[in-house]
Design a protein around this motif. Structure first.
Motif, PDB file in Angstrom:
ATOM      1  N   ARG A 188      36.740  30.638 -31.327  1.00 38.61           N
ATOM      2  CA  ARG A 188      37.194  30.855 -29.948  1.00 38.61           C
ATOM      3  C   ARG A 188      37.323  32.351 -29.646  1.00 38.61           C
ATOM      4  O   ARG A 188      36.912  32.808 -28.582  1.00 38.61           O
ATOM      5  CB  ARG A 188      38.532  30.155 -29.713  1.00 38.61           C
ATOM      6  N   ALA A 189      37.924  33.070 -30.582  1.00 37.73           N
ATOM      7  CA  ALA A 189      38.086  34.515 -30.382  1.00 37.73           C
ATOM      8  C   ALA A 189      36.724  35.193 -30.290  1.00 37.73           C
ATOM      9  O   ALA A 189      36.511  36.065 -29.438  1.00 37.73           O
ATOM     10  CB  ALA A 189      38.907  35.117 -31.520  1.00 37.73           C
ATOM     11  N   SER A 190      35.805  34.794 -31.143  1.00 32.79           N
ATOM     12  CA  SER A 190      34.462  35.369 -31.129  1.00 32.79           C
ATOM     13  C   SER A 190      33.767  35.074 -29.801  1.00 32.79           C
ATOM     14  O   SER A 190      33.102  35.943 -29.226  1.00 32.79           O
ATOM     15  CB  SER A 190      33.649  34.808 -32.293  1.00 32.79           C
ATOM     16  N   GLU A 191      33.917  33.864 -29.303  1.00 37.39           N
ATOM     17  CA  GLU A 191      33.322  33.500 -28.015  1.00 37.39           C
ATOM     18  C   GLU A 191      33.942  34.306 -26.885  1.00 37.39           C
ATOM     19  O   GLU A 191      33.234  34.760 -25.978  1.00 37.39           O
ATOM     20  CB  GLU A 191      33.489  31.997 -27.766  1.00 37.39           C
ATOM     21  N   ILE A 242      35.332  37.287 -27.133  1.00 33.94           N
ATOM     22  CA  ILE A 242      34.862  38.671 -27.293  1.00 33.94           C
ATOM     23  C   ILE A 242      33.442  38.806 -26.758  1.00 33.94           C
ATOM     24  O   ILE A 242      33.125  39.745 -26.033  1.00 33.94           O
ATOM     25  CB  ILE A 242      34.959  39.118 -28.768  1.00 33.94           C
ATOM     26  N   THR A 243      32.579  37.846 -27.094  1.00 35.72           N
ATOM     27  CA  THR A 243      31.198  37.872 -26.605  1.00 35.72           C
ATOM     28  C   THR A 243      31.173  37.807 -25.085  1.00 35.72           C
ATOM     29  O   THR A 243      30.431  38.553 -24.431  1.00 35.72           O
ATOM     30  CB  THR A 243      30.402  36.689 -27.199  1.00 35.72           C
ATOM     31  N   LYS A 244      31.996  36.947 -24.497  1.00 37.17           N
ATOM     32  CA  LYS A 244      32.073  36.820 -23.046  1.00 37.17           C
ATOM     33  C   LYS A 244      32.551  38.126 -22.414  1.00 37.17           C
ATOM     34  O   LYS A 244      31.992  38.579 -21.395  1.00 37.17           O
ATOM     35  CB  LYS A 244      33.004  35.667 -22.679  1.00 37.17           C
ATOM     36  N   LEU A 245      33.555  38.752 -23.007  1.00 35.91           N
ATOM     37  CA  LEU A 245      34.063  40.026 -22.491  1.00 35.91           C
ATOM     38  C   LEU A 245      33.007  41.128 -22.588  1.00 35.91           C
ATOM     39  O   LEU A 245      32.843  41.922 -21.658  1.00 35.91           O
ATOM     40  CB  LEU A 245      35.334  40.441 -23.235  1.00 35.91           C
ATOM     41  N   LYS A 246      32.286  41.166 -23.699  1.00 36.62           N
ATOM     42  CA  LYS A 246      31.229  42.178 -23.862  1.00 36.62           C
ATOM     43  C   LYS A 246      30.140  41.993 -22.814  1.00 36.62           C
ATOM     44  O   LYS A 246      29.630  42.966 -22.261  1.00 36.62           O
ATOM     45  CB  LYS A 246      30.628  42.108 -25.270  1.00 36.62           C
ATOM     46  N   ARG A 247      29.775  40.747 -22.533  1.00 35.63           N
ATOM     47  CA  ARG A 247      28.773  40.486 -21.499  1.00 35.63           C
ATOM     48  C   ARG A 247      29.270  40.947 -20.135  1.00 35.63           C
ATOM     49  O   ARG A 247      28.517  41.511 -19.337  1.00 35.63           O
ATOM     50  CB  ARG A 247      28.425  39.003 -21.452  1.00 35.63           C
ATOM     51  N   ALA A 248      30.551  40.668 -19.850  1.00 34.16           N
ATOM     52  CA  ALA A 248      31.121  41.072 -18.563  1.00 34.16           C
ATOM     53  C   ALA A 248      31.139  42.593 -18.428  1.00 34.16           C
ATOM     54  O   ALA A 248      30.811  43.131 -17.369  1.00 34.16           O
ATOM     55  CB  ALA A 248      32.531  40.500 -18.413  1.00 34.16           C
ATOM     56  N   VAL A 249      31.493  43.284 -19.491  1.00 33.14           N
ATOM     57  CA  VAL A 249      31.508  44.748 -19.479  1.00 33.14           C
ATOM     58  C   VAL A 249      30.099  45.283 -19.272  1.00 33.14           C
ATOM     59  O   VAL A 249      29.884  46.213 -18.487  1.00 33.14           O
ATOM     60  CB  VAL A 249      32.133  45.301 -20.781  1.00 33.14           C
ATOM     61  N   ALA A 250      29.116  44.700 -19.957  1.00 30.99           N
ATOM     62  CA  ALA A 250      27.724  45.143 -19.809  1.00 30.99           C
ATOM     63  C   ALA A 250      27.234  44.899 -18.382  1.00 30.99           C
ATOM     64  O   ALA A 250      26.550  45.754 -17.799  1.00 30.99           O
ATOM     65  CB  ALA A 250      26.830  44.422 -20.815  1.00 30.99           C
TER      66      ALA A 250
END
Length: 107
Positions: A19-22, A24-32
């Motif tokens: 869940r944490a990894s997902e 983090i991935t979602k946040l990184k996509r949003a930042v990008a």
């Protein structure tokens, strides 16, 4: 702790890690995505406020991309020719039939 408790705890830990990894991935996509929107806005502002600079930078970027493509192409050709030149133990000779000499084979 019993083996069952340890197994359940390990499963719960793994679920939370996923869940944490997902997240983090979602946040990184949003930042990008946000950075892409900002970059687009900067480009629009640059084009509007400094058209000469924008044109010059576009030309430089285009030239840099062509140069990178050329370098990659050269490296690929060099790698391909190096791979083809590897000695695999077999002789590759071209023989001119007019000057070919017949010698007994001592195999």
């Amino acid at each position: 702790m019993s083996n069952t408790t340890t197994t359940n705890l390990d499963e719960l830990i793994e679920q939370e890690r996923r869940r944490a990894s997902e997240r983090i991935t979602k946040l990184k996509r949003a930042v990008a995505a946000e950075q892409r929107r900002i970059d687009g806005k900067v480009i629009d502002l640059l084009r509007d406020q400094s058209p000469d600079l924008y044109d010059r930078l576009c030309q430089e970027a285009s030239e840099a991309l062509v140069e990178e493509k050329t370098k990659r192409s050269r490296r690929a050709k060099k790698a391909a020719s190096s791979a083809g030149a590897v000695n695999d133990g077999t002789a590759s000779q071209t023989v001119d039939p007019k000057h070919a000499e017949v010698a007994p084979w001592n195999g």
